[in-house]
Design a protein around this motif. Structure first.
Motif, PDB file in Angstrom:
ATOM      1  N   GLY A   1      33.584  49.267  43.566  1.00 59.99           N
ATOM      2  CA  GLY A   1      34.024  49.957  42.358  1.00 59.99           C
ATOM      3  C   GLY A   1      35.532  50.139  42.323  1.00 59.99           C
ATOM      4  N   MET A   2      36.118  50.556  43.445  1.00 62.41           N
ATOM      5  CA  MET A   2      37.564  50.731  43.511  1.00 62.41           C
ATOM      6  C   MET A   2      38.280  49.392  43.382  1.00 62.41           C
ATOM      7  SD  MET A   2      38.549  53.856  43.626  1.00 62.41           S
ATOM      8  CE  MET A   2      40.247  53.595  44.160  1.00 62.41           C
ATOM      9  N   PHE A   3      37.722  48.349  43.969  1.00 59.52           N
ATOM     10  CA  PHE A   3      38.333  47.019  43.902  1.00 59.52           C
ATOM     11  C   PHE A   3      38.454  46.553  42.455  1.00 59.52           C
ATOM     12  CE2 PHE A   3      38.039  42.366  43.883  1.00 59.52           C
ATOM     13  CZ  PHE A   3      39.077  42.034  44.745  1.00 59.52           C
ATOM     14  N   VAL A   4      37.401  46.743  41.661  1.00 61.75           N
ATOM     15  CA  VAL A   4      37.413  46.329  40.254  1.00 61.75           C
ATOM     16  C   VAL A   4      38.484  47.091  39.474  1.00 61.75           C
ATOM     17  CG1 VAL A   4      36.117  46.504  38.095  1.00 61.75           C
ATOM     18  CG2 VAL A   4      35.050  45.500  40.107  1.00 61.75           C
ATOM     19  N   LEU A   5      38.573  48.410  39.696  1.00 55.13           N
ATOM     20  CA  LEU A   5      39.535  49.218  38.955  1.00 55.13           C
ATOM     21  C   LEU A   5      40.978  48.886  39.360  1.00 55.13           C
ATOM     22  CD1 LEU A   5      37.730  52.688  38.972  1.00 55.13           C
ATOM     23  CD2 LEU A   5      38.046  51.151  37.021  1.00 55.13           C
ATOM     24  N   ILE A   6      41.203  48.637  40.630  1.00 52.93           N
ATOM     25  CA  ILE A   6      42.556  48.318  41.095  1.00 52.93           C
ATOM     26  C   ILE A   6      43.005  46.944  40.603  1.00 52.93           C
ATOM     27  CG2 ILE A   6      43.935  47.806  43.155  1.00 52.93           C
ATOM     28  CD1 ILE A   6      42.380  50.041  44.589  1.00 52.93           C
ATOM     29  N   ARG A   7      42.085  45.974  40.581  1.00 47.83           N
ATOM     30  CA  ARG A   7      42.435  44.604  40.168  1.00 47.83           C
ATOM     31  C   ARG A   7      42.461  44.418  38.649  1.00 47.83           C
ATOM     32  NH1 ARG A   7      42.029  40.482  43.932  1.00 47.83           N
ATOM     33  NH2 ARG A   7      42.853  39.264  42.172  1.00 47.83           N
ATOM     34  N   SER A   8      41.982  45.397  37.892  1.00 47.56           N
ATOM     35  CA  SER A   8      41.920  45.258  36.432  1.00 47.56           C
ATOM     36  C   SER A   8      43.323  45.180  35.818  1.00 47.56           C
ATOM     37  CB  SER A   8      41.161  46.442  35.824  1.00 47.56           C
ATOM     38  OG  SER A   8      41.221  46.399  34.413  1.00 47.56           O
ATOM     39  N   LYS A   9      43.441  44.438  34.732  1.00 48.29           N
ATOM     40  CA  LYS A   9      44.694  44.323  33.989  1.00 48.29           C
ATOM     41  C   LYS A   9      44.665  45.152  32.704  1.00 48.29           C
ATOM     42  CE  LYS A   9      46.154  41.311  36.988  1.00 48.29           C
ATOM     43  NZ  LYS A   9      47.151  41.720  38.013  1.00 48.29           N
ATOM     44  N   GLU A  10      43.576  45.889  32.504  1.00 48.62           N
ATOM     45  CA  GLU A  10      43.415  46.666  31.280  1.00 48.62           C
ATOM     46  C   GLU A  10      44.090  48.035  31.409  1.00 48.62           C
ATOM     47  OE1 GLU A  10      42.175  45.310  28.644  1.00 48.62           O
ATOM     48  OE2 GLU A  10      41.530  43.486  29.640  1.00 48.62           O
ATOM     49  N   SER A  11      44.032  48.809  30.331  1.00 48.83           N
ATOM     50  CA  SER A  11      44.708  50.119  30.304  1.00 48.83           C
ATOM     51  C   SER A  11      44.084  51.117  31.274  1.00 48.83           C
ATOM     52  CB  SER A  11      44.660  50.701  28.882  1.00 48.83           C
ATOM     53  OG  SER A  11      43.318  50.834  28.441  1.00 48.83           O
ATOM     54  N   TYR A  12      42.855  50.846  31.700  1.00 51.91           N
ATOM     55  CA  TYR A  12      42.177  51.762  32.611  1.00 51.91           C
ATOM     56  C   TYR A  12      42.328  51.364  34.080  1.00 51.91           C
ATOM     57  CZ  TYR A  12      38.679  48.059  32.039  1.00 51.91           C
ATOM     58  OH  TYR A  12      38.053  46.846  31.979  1.00 51.91           O
ATOM     59  N   SER A  13      43.226  50.428  34.372  1.00 57.61           N
ATOM     60  CA  SER A  13      43.396  49.978  35.752  1.00 57.61           C
ATOM     61  C   SER A  13      43.939  51.105  36.628  1.00 57.61           C
ATOM     62  CB  SER A  13      44.348  48.783  35.810  1.00 57.61           C
ATOM     63  OG  SER A  13      45.637  49.163  35.379  1.00 57.61           O
ATOM     64  N   VAL A  14      43.645  51.022  37.924  1.00 59.24           N
ATOM     65  CA  VAL A  14      44.043  52.057  38.877  1.00 59.24           C
ATOM     66  C   VAL A  14      45.190  51.557  39.737  1.00 59.24           C
ATOM     67  CG1 VAL A  14      43.303  53.319  40.949  1.00 59.24           C
ATOM     68  CG2 VAL A  14      41.801  53.200  38.947  1.00 59.24           C
ATOM     69  N   SER A  15      46.184  52.409  39.912  1.00 59.58           N
ATOM     70  CA  SER A  15      47.319  52.120  40.793  1.00 59.58           C
ATOM     71  C   SER A  15      47.406  53.231  41.835  1.00 59.58           C
ATOM     72  CB  SER A  15      48.621  52.055  39.991  1.00 59.58           C
ATOM     73  OG  SER A  15      49.739  52.046  40.855  1.00 59.58           O
ATOM     74  N   LEU A  16      47.467  52.841  43.091  1.00 59.44           N
ATOM     75  CA  LEU A  16      47.531  53.844  44.156  1.00 59.44           C
ATOM     76  C   LEU A  16      48.779  54.713  44.023  1.00 59.44           C
ATOM     77  CD1 LEU A  16      46.307  51.737  47.227  1.00 59.44           C
ATOM     78  CD2 LEU A  16      44.986  53.289  45.767  1.00 59.44           C
ATOM     79  N   LYS A  17      49.865  54.167  43.446  1.00 51.59           N
ATOM     80  CA  LYS A  17      51.102  54.936  43.260  1.00 51.59           C
ATOM     81  C   LYS A  17      50.924  56.065  42.247  1.00 51.59           C
ATOM     82  CE  LYS A  17      54.141  51.039  44.350  1.00 51.59           C
ATOM     83  NZ  LYS A  17      55.207  50.132  43.822  1.00 51.59           N
ATOM     84  N   GLU A  18      49.972  55.893  41.333  1.00 51.71           N
ATOM     85  CA  GLU A  18      49.757  56.907  40.297  1.00 51.71           C
ATOM     86  C   GLU A  18      48.712  57.950  40.691  1.00 51.71           C
ATOM     87  OE1 GLU A  18      49.413  55.406  36.198  1.00 51.71           O
ATOM     88  OE2 GLU A  18      49.943  53.429  37.001  1.00 51.71           O
ATOM     89  N   MET A  19      48.218  57.871  41.908  1.00 53.61           N
ATOM     90  CA  MET A  19      47.179  58.795  42.359  1.00 53.61           C
ATOM     91  C   MET A  19      47.744  60.204  42.528  1.00 53.61           C
ATOM     92  SD  MET A  19      44.101  57.717  42.685  1.00 53.61           S
ATOM     93  CE  MET A  19      43.114  56.243  42.862  1.00 53.61           C
ATOM     94  N   HIS A  20      47.526  61.029  41.549  1.00 53.99           N
ATOM     95  CA  HIS A  20      47.887  62.437  41.636  1.00 53.99           C
ATOM     96  C   HIS A  20      47.036  63.195  40.623  1.00 53.99           C
ATOM     97  CE1 HIS A  20      50.251  61.339  38.094  1.00 53.99           C
ATOM     98  NE2 HIS A  20      50.259  62.632  37.789  1.00 53.99           N
ATOM     99  N   ILE A  21      47.054  64.509  40.732  1.00 60.48           N
ATOM    100  CA  ILE A  21      46.232  65.345  39.849  1.00 60.48           C
ATOM    101  C   ILE A  21      47.088  65.944  38.748  1.00 60.48           C
ATOM    102  CG2 ILE A  21      44.848  67.459  39.732  1.00 60.48           C
ATOM    103  CD1 ILE A  21      43.816  66.835  42.523  1.00 60.48           C
ATOM    104  N   ASP A  22      46.748  65.632  37.519  1.00 54.02           N
ATOM    105  CA  ASP A  22      47.362  66.258  36.350  1.00 54.02           C
ATOM    106  C   ASP A  22      46.561  67.521  36.039  1.00 54.02           C
ATOM    107  OD1 ASP A  22      47.609  66.895  33.436  1.00 54.02           O
ATOM    108  OD2 ASP A  22      49.002  65.199  33.466  1.00 54.02           O
ATOM    109  N   THR A  23      47.177  68.674  36.225  1.00 58.27           N
ATOM    110  CA  THR A  23      46.433  69.941  36.139  1.00 58.27           C
ATOM    111  C   THR A  23      45.851  70.194  34.750  1.00 58.27           C
ATOM    112  OG1 THR A  23      48.535  71.100  35.763  1.00 58.27           O
ATOM    113  CG2 THR A  23      47.682  71.040  38.022  1.00 58.27           C
TER     114      THR A  23
END
Length: 449
Positions: free
Chosen positions: A212-234
């Motif tokens: 599941g994480m692999f798909v989100l990280i490799r995605s090119k769409e607006s919902y893709s995951v970047s480890l650099k952006e991993m933080h909590i928006d309160t």
């Protein structure tokens, strides 16, 4: 290519969209249920009735802690689907990264908490002495690997929120096959007993989480995951908790209350415990079509709430409810007729089979009542109202059910009225949920999203 995997539910034929979304969701949930069901079948056939009772009776404890997180993932899915429907790409990314970051923190907490509260909870359930040791072993190993389960659930919730229920299905098909293979190897070849099925389950769950994480990280769409952006928006976390915390508390409290239901069942002996556990595994499959339709309708509602389309939501309610009722009645009729044959998959022990058949037939006749409370609760969560369903379900499934059990067990020593404690809660919940839904003026809440 990835865009074609998503379903925009704000336009097009409603029945077709719900079915196309719900079918892979149904298959995915069915494979997820295979994790614990295969555990039960293998220990029941190759280890013994005490180990079967150990694996099945611990489900209520697992569901108590996992229920808290499932509520959080539900809240995340609702918020993400609303941003997706409103085409707010920036907020969509923030909500996804917030949800995943919070998942990691919660996973560590649940792992530690689950490991240490296992022994007192097993005692609280009045577990038979022959079952205590294997139940403790199974449950502690399970909780050590709970982080994998949580990350799979969250990545799947994210993909479902943007209309993709296919890839989570593919992950589960592959890892369910892996789980079956590992179960057989650990139990039959290595003779590891309940520990073997627990290790097989957590290994398979970590593999599904990785995919599941692999798909989100490799995605090119607006919902893709970047480890650099991993933080909590309160601010987003507060919105997720506003929906997810009530849903999570509801699931956790209801599951915890089932520990007391389990204690009533356990008082009839180890055979009753194993029979009830086997029924629970079967009922989990029976309820999957309804739950998949309800979850599809939650995503449908979330996207259309984001698009400010209340009329389409009303049409979705009617279609979902009719579809859920028809499917549930057909399945339950087959379940009632085939009860003796179904129980044989778990055990050939005559005493366990007797109780299992009683529990199946006493409950399946009333499963269709769940359609009303599940569909309406799903719609309310889709528009962001999770508090009312929480209170209604807690009252119906916890307070009212415990009152019923307290009274009925003092009027008769029979197992039959005890086994009907679930249906009386379902009926009460459906009545209260429909009353609230009609009086809630939910259409006005859409314009505040």
């Amino acid at each position: 290519m990835a865009r074609s995997k998503n379903i925009d539910m704000t336009k097009g034929p409603i029945l077709k969209e719900l079915v196309l979304f719900a079918l892979p969701l149904l298959l995915g949930n069915a494979f997820q249920q295979l994790y614990n069901t295969v555990d039960s079948v293998i220990v029941g056939q190759f280890v013994g009735p005490e180990s079967l009772a150990a694996v099945t009776s611990t489900a209520v404890i697992i569901n108590t802690l996992v229920g808290l997180f499932v509520g959080f993932s539900t809240g995340s899915s609702v918020i993400i689907s609303q941003f997706f429907g409103a085409q707010k790409g920036d907020m969509l990314r923030k909500s996804i990264h917030t949800a995943l970051s919070a998942t990691f923190i919660m996973g560590i907490i649940f792992m530690i908490l689950g490991y240490f509260i296992t022994p007192p909870l097993i005692v609280l359930m009045k577990t038979d002495v022959t079952v205590i040791e294997p139940a403790t072993t199974y449950l502690r190993i399970y909780f050590l690997g709970i982080l994998g389960l949580m990350f799979y659930n969250m990545t799947s919730a994210i993909l479902r929120a943007i209309g993709d229920s296919v890839r989570p299905l593919m992950f589960l098909i592959l890892t369910s096959i892996l789980n079956i293979i590992l179960d057989l190897v650990f139990v039959i070849n290595f003779e590891m007993g309940v520990a073997g099925v627990a290790y097989a389950t957590i290994i398979a769950q970590f593999v599904s989480a990785f995919m599941g994480m692999f798909v989100l990280i490799r995605s090119k769409e607006s919902y893709s995951v970047s480890l650099k952006e991993m933080h909590i928006d309160t601010s987003i976390l507060k919105r997720i908790f506003a929906v997810g915390l009530p849903a999570g508390l509801q699931m956790a409290i209801i599951s915890f209350s089932n520990i007391f239901v389990q204690s009533y069942i356990n008082s009839f002996g180890a055979a009753s415990t194993a029979g009830w556990g086997s029924y629970g595994r079967i009922d989990a499959f029976v309820m999957l079509p309804l739950q998949s339709i309800a979850l599809a309708n939650t995503t449908f509602t979330g996207q259309n709430a984001g698009a400010k389309n209340p009329d389409r939501i009303k049409q979705g309610i009617r279609v979902s409810l009719l579809l859920a009722i028809i499917v549930t009645i057909v399945i339950c009729a087959a379940e009632y007729a085939g009860a003796p044959y179904i129980i044989r998959f778990f055990t050939k022990d005559e005493a366990v089979m007797k109780y299992g058949i009683i529990f199946i037939r006493c409950n399946c006749m009333f499963d269709f009542f769940c359609c009303f409370n599940q569909i309406h609760a799903g719609v309310l969560r889709g528009i962001g109202d999770a508090t009312a369903p929480m209170f209604i379900m807690i009252f119906s499934f916890v307070i009212f059910r415990q009152m019923y059990l307290f009274v009925i067990t003092r009027l008769t020593p029979s197992i039959y009225p005890v086994s009907l404690s679930f249906p009386v809660g379902w009926m009460m919940c459906s009545i209260l949920m429909m009353i609230y839904f009609r009086l809630s003026h939910w259409e006005k809440k859409i314009h505040t999203i």
